[in-house]
Design an enzyme around this catalytic site. Structure first.
Site, PDB file in Angstrom:
ATOM      1  CD1 TRP A 112     109.234  -6.408  85.661  1.00  0.00           C
ATOM      2  CD2 TRP A 112     108.367  -5.066  87.221  1.00  0.00           C
ATOM      3  NE1 TRP A 112     108.163  -5.753  85.110  1.00  0.00           N
ATOM      4  CE2 TRP A 112     107.617  -4.921  86.044  1.00  0.00           C
ATOM      5  CE3 TRP A 112     108.017  -4.309  88.337  1.00  0.00           C
ATOM      6  CZ2 TRP A 112     106.524  -4.052  85.937  1.00  0.00           C
ATOM      7  CZ3 TRP A 112     106.928  -3.443  88.245  1.00  0.00           C
ATOM      8  CH2 TRP A 112     106.203  -3.321  87.058  1.00  0.00           C
ATOM      9  CG  ASP A 119     108.641 -11.110  90.175  1.00  0.00           C
ATOM     10  OD1 ASP A 119     107.660 -11.744  89.754  1.00  0.00           O
ATOM     11  OD2 ASP A 119     108.769  -9.863  90.044  1.00  0.00           O
ATOM     12  CE  LYS A 134     102.565  -8.382  84.263  1.00  0.00           C
ATOM     13  NZ  LYS A 134     103.783  -8.235  85.016  1.00  0.00           N
TER      14      LYS A 134
HETATM   15  C1  LIG Z   1     104.244  -7.066  85.936  1.00  0.00           C
HETATM   16  C2  LIG Z   1     105.368  -7.473  86.820  1.00  0.00           C
HETATM   17  C3  LIG Z   1     105.514  -6.961  88.121  1.00  0.00           C
HETATM   18  C4  LIG Z   1     104.585  -5.937  88.684  1.00  0.00           C
HETATM   19  O1  LIG Z   1     103.402  -6.534  89.025  1.00  0.00           O
HETATM   20  P1  LIG Z   1     102.248  -5.738  89.786  1.00  0.00           P
HETATM   21  O2  LIG Z   1     101.295  -6.852  90.091  1.00  0.00           O
HETATM   22  O3  LIG Z   1     101.720  -4.718  88.849  1.00  0.00           O
HETATM   23  O4  LIG Z   1     102.838  -5.149  91.007  1.00  0.00           O
HETATM   24  C5  LIG Z   1     106.562  -7.429  88.879  1.00  0.00           C
HETATM   25  N1  LIG Z   1     107.416  -8.341  88.408  1.00  0.00           N
HETATM   26  C6  LIG Z   1     107.325  -8.835  87.170  1.00  0.00           C
HETATM   27  C7  LIG Z   1     108.316  -9.834  86.688  1.00  0.00           C
HETATM   28  C8  LIG Z   1     106.293  -8.426  86.341  1.00  0.00           C
HETATM   29  O5  LIG Z   1     106.193  -8.919  85.086  1.00  0.00           O
END
Ligand SMILES: *Cc1c(COP(=O)(O)O)cnc(C)c1O
Length: 360
Positions: free
Chosen positions: A102, A172, A196
């Site tokens: 990511w 993030d 999540k």
């Molecule tokens: C799942 C995830 C993403 C991607 O998320 P989307 O909403 O599918 O774009 C990005 N960063 C992290 C840390 C994630 O766990």
């Protein structure tokens, strides 16, 4: 019908109480005679929902008044582009720490818009640790430093934030959102997709310090411009109304359990059960160095691909689903987000113990 224990990295389990409440209110939300899916985003009823959701966020995460809370679309991945478009407009430089897929994707996207620099990386050991950085490693001219706080695929987390001095820090937090208290004031922005730990896929929550706003590049698409979204209270266009409503229910659930300190205690308890087992097992082992282990995502392996496959199949047959590791890592991964009950982890460990006895 029995519900399974879903160990998926995302979309993942939602609290049963939340699902039940949503079901109850499905046909008639609080006397409005309609579901939240059907009502106008400009209606008084929905205005109450989005305002309450923001209020709960501020309360539970202790978000200061000089931060905006935005409910956007496009997932975390869209923010990979929005972040450089909004903020990479001073020196045009930004520093990224590469701790997994990511972070890598965010870095690649920023590289399309400016001078993104990978300051540190743990790619040398398949992202099984968080690379150490010093303040001097960062470019004092950088418009921001970017990290991925909890690395969903590899199961590492920042227990201690990098010291970036005066450079704004952006994180993030998709896979550790609301899992424990977080000092928002340490960041210029934190953000995450909902699927999540917060709600179903479809809403992305961005918490941004106000002084960061108003610097977007001219080419920034309107929908990706955080200042425009902030000026319109996330209602520039139709927001993901249903997801915002579920977010509210999840926040109420967290508040009812005692807030983020209570979530942390619960999550630590769950993670300890699993890590203690992995550390004592002769068949299974965790892949991450102990000091950087995530409370949310726990990757583990055996020494044999055949045994991994057999384990995943038998686990699935027994109601423990989505334990297969990410395709780039192999093995197994148990994601134990807020909504995973403690007994889900206890039963998984009991199953693993039995599997180990039967197969060694
Ligand atoms: C799942 C995830 C993403 C991607 O998320 P989307 O909403 O599918 O774009 C990005 N960063 C992290 C840390 C994630 O766990």
């Amino acid at each position: 019908m029995a519900r399974v224990y879903n160990f998926s990295a995302g979309p993942s389990m939602l609290p049963e109480e939340v699902l039940k409440k949503a079901a109850e209110e499905m046909l008639d939300y609080q006397g409005s005679g309609q579901s939240v899916m059907e009502m106008s985003h400009r209606s008084k009823v929905f205005d109450g929902i989005i305002k309450d959701t923001e209020k709960l966020f501020r309360e539970i995460m202790n978000i200061p008044d000089n931060y905006k809370v935005l409910f956007l679309q496009g997932g975390a991945s869209t923010q990979f582009a929005a972040i450089p478009l909004n903020f990479m407009n001073g020196s045009g430089k930004a520093d990224y720490i590469i701790t997994g897929q990511w972070a890598k994707k965010a870095f690649a996207e920023a590289s399309r818009y400016g001078d993104a620099r990978a300051v540190a990386s743990s790619a040398d050991k398949t992202f099984t640790y968080i690379p150490k950085t010093k303040k001097e490693d960062f470019d004092t001219e950088a418009d921001y430093v970017y990290i991925c706080m909890n690395n969903t695929i590899y199961g590492t987390v920042y227990h201690e934030l990098p010291d970036t001095g005066d450079i704004p820090l952006i994180a993030d937090i998709s896979s550790c959102f609301l899992s424990e208290p977080l000092d928002v004031t340490k960041f210029a922005m934190v953000y995450g997709g909902a699927q999540k730990n917060v709600a179903p896929a479809g809403v992305t929550i961005c918490i941004i310090r106000e002084d960061m706003l108003g610097k977007a590049r001219d080419i920034t698409p309107t929908m990706l411009n955080y200042s425009i979204q902030a000026d319109n209270n996330s209602l520039y266009n139709t927001p993901p109304c249903w997801n915002i409503y579920i977010t509210k229910l999840v926040l109420e659930w967290i508040k009812g359990l005692g807030g983020l300190e209570a979530m942390k205690a619960r999550n630590e308890k769950k993670a300890k059960i699993l890590y203690d087992f992995l550390d004592s097992s002769k068949m299974f082992r965790g892949t991450v160095i102990p000091e950087d282990r995530s409370l949310m995502n726990v990757p583990f392996v055996t020494d044999s691909d055949g045994l991994n496959a057999k384990f995943i199949k038998e686990a699935t047959d027994n109601g423990f689903v989505n334990l297969k590791g990410h395709r780039t890592v192999g093995g197994m991964r148990a994601s134990i987000y807020n909504a995973m009950p403690i007994e889900g982890v206890e039963k998984l460990v009991a199953f693993m113990t039995k599997f180990e006895q039967e197969n060694s």
